[in-house]
Write a protein that holds these residues in place. Sequence first.
Motif, PDB file in Angstrom:
ATOM      1  N   UNK A 139      56.340  56.906  36.027  1.00 52.63           N
ATOM      2  CA  UNK A 139      55.768  56.856  37.250  1.00 52.63           C
ATOM      3  C   UNK A 139      56.279  57.406  38.466  1.00 52.63           C
ATOM      4  N   UNK A 140      57.698  57.873  38.159  1.00 52.50           N
ATOM      5  CA  UNK A 140      58.304  58.486  39.249  1.00 52.50           C
ATOM      6  C   UNK A 140      58.506  60.219  38.985  1.00 52.50           C
ATOM      7  N   UNK A 176      61.383  49.088  34.122  1.00 53.27           N
ATOM      8  CA  UNK A 176      61.372  50.593  33.866  1.00 53.27           C
ATOM      9  C   UNK A 176      61.271  51.347  35.056  1.00 53.27           C
ATOM     10  N   UNK A 177      60.572  50.655  36.096  1.00 53.55           N
ATOM     11  CA  UNK A 177      60.523  51.412  37.565  1.00 53.55           C
ATOM     12  C   UNK A 177      61.881  51.973  38.066  1.00 53.55           C
ATOM     13  N   UNK A 222      56.225  57.639  45.226  1.00 55.88           N
ATOM     14  CA  UNK A 222      55.913  57.071  44.004  1.00 55.88           C
ATOM     15  C   UNK A 222      56.455  55.847  43.615  1.00 55.88           C
ATOM     16  N   UNK A 223      57.789  55.556  44.054  1.00 57.43           N
ATOM     17  CA  UNK A 223      58.326  54.231  44.070  1.00 57.43           C
ATOM     18  C   UNK A 223      57.698  53.107  44.842  1.00 57.43           C
ATOM     19  N   UNK A 240      60.642  44.250  51.756  1.00 59.99           N
ATOM     20  CA  UNK A 240      61.741  44.462  50.500  1.00 59.99           C
ATOM     21  C   UNK A 240      61.515  45.857  50.017  1.00 59.99           C
ATOM     22  N   UNK A 241      60.085  46.374  50.099  1.00 59.09           N
ATOM     23  CA  UNK A 241      59.883  47.665  49.842  1.00 59.09           C
ATOM     24  C   UNK A 241      60.625  48.784  50.755  1.00 59.09           C
ATOM     25  N   UNK A 242      60.404  48.743  52.121  1.00 54.81           N
ATOM     26  CA  UNK A 242      61.034  49.393  52.937  1.00 54.81           C
ATOM     27  C   UNK A 242      62.293  49.266  53.041  1.00 54.81           C
ATOM     28  N   UNK A 243      63.143  48.350  52.610  1.00 55.30           N
ATOM     29  CA  UNK A 243      64.682  48.356  52.731  1.00 55.30           C
ATOM     30  C   UNK A 243      64.935  49.212  51.336  1.00 55.30           C
TER      31      UNK A 243
END
Length: 304
Positions: free
Chosen positions: A3-4, A188-189, A213-214, A231-234
């Motif tokens: 996925x990455x 997995x990510x 992708x992440x 959290x995603x931005x950090x």
Amino acid sequence: MSVIYSSFDILDKPWWKLHFDERNTEYLISSVKHFQQAISSAVDNESNELFWKGYIDLHRERYLLECVSAESDIDLTIGYVQKLLKKPGFLRMFYRRIFAKCLKPDRSSRLAKKVQNLYNVIIDIVPSIFFPDPPIDRFTPGFAKQLHRQIGNGLIKDAGQYRTQFVMAAQDNFVYMAPDLINDRMDELFRQCREKFGKTDLQLEEAIKYGACFLAYFLLIHPFINGNGRVARLLLSYLLSRFTVVPLSLYTGMKTRDVYLQCLREAQWYQDSFKPSALAGFILECIYMTSYNICVVMDVDIRN
């Protein structure tokens, strides 16, 4: 399943740009490299460390402003953010302790808590230097839980724990990943991210694609009941830290939230495949603007 990956093109002519803006991907990447080289040289040549530390402190406040504004679709000012970061006096703290269980917190107090929590996280994970290169081994699902616990302190029930119920996107008829899949997909990510971002020869364009992708896949998993965007931005800032100079807020000005959400939709629902081309273009534009603003504010010479 990978996925990455980077086997796609960054959107060269983003649909959100004005018709007269002819800057393409090649121009933006070249400019970012130029700006960052100029910043690096300026930092090396500046003997006054307090001068640059002062800017980093200022940027942290600006990051808070941009991050909260983009996520909540509200218009904040630096002055208001600085006011929210001030510690309350003794009487106010005493009042809160006595009546905390009796009174429902108002919107302004929740906003203040959100800003303070986010600021504490930035202080904790981002050192007061330009181009930090934090250890990629730290990038684990446990790290994500730690960040969520910190940003959700006093705001989110069961902060730091994966959600156990199905949730839908707020503005779309879309259900995020099933709760029983979250643990394995997160493992997995993050494993793939450590592998890809751990490469010593990683270049800016490839890193942006990996980051897109992440971001898209993390938000597709939506591991927490609330606070996933912060959290995603950090986490994205952590991954891209050696390329972004300072934390990246994913903010470009007016209509940022609309553009950001549409980029996510395109990334997650691209026909039968996962292709975050527009999201990568949006991230690149944010990196460009952040680097350019540093040069302007700190009077860095970018003429050569």
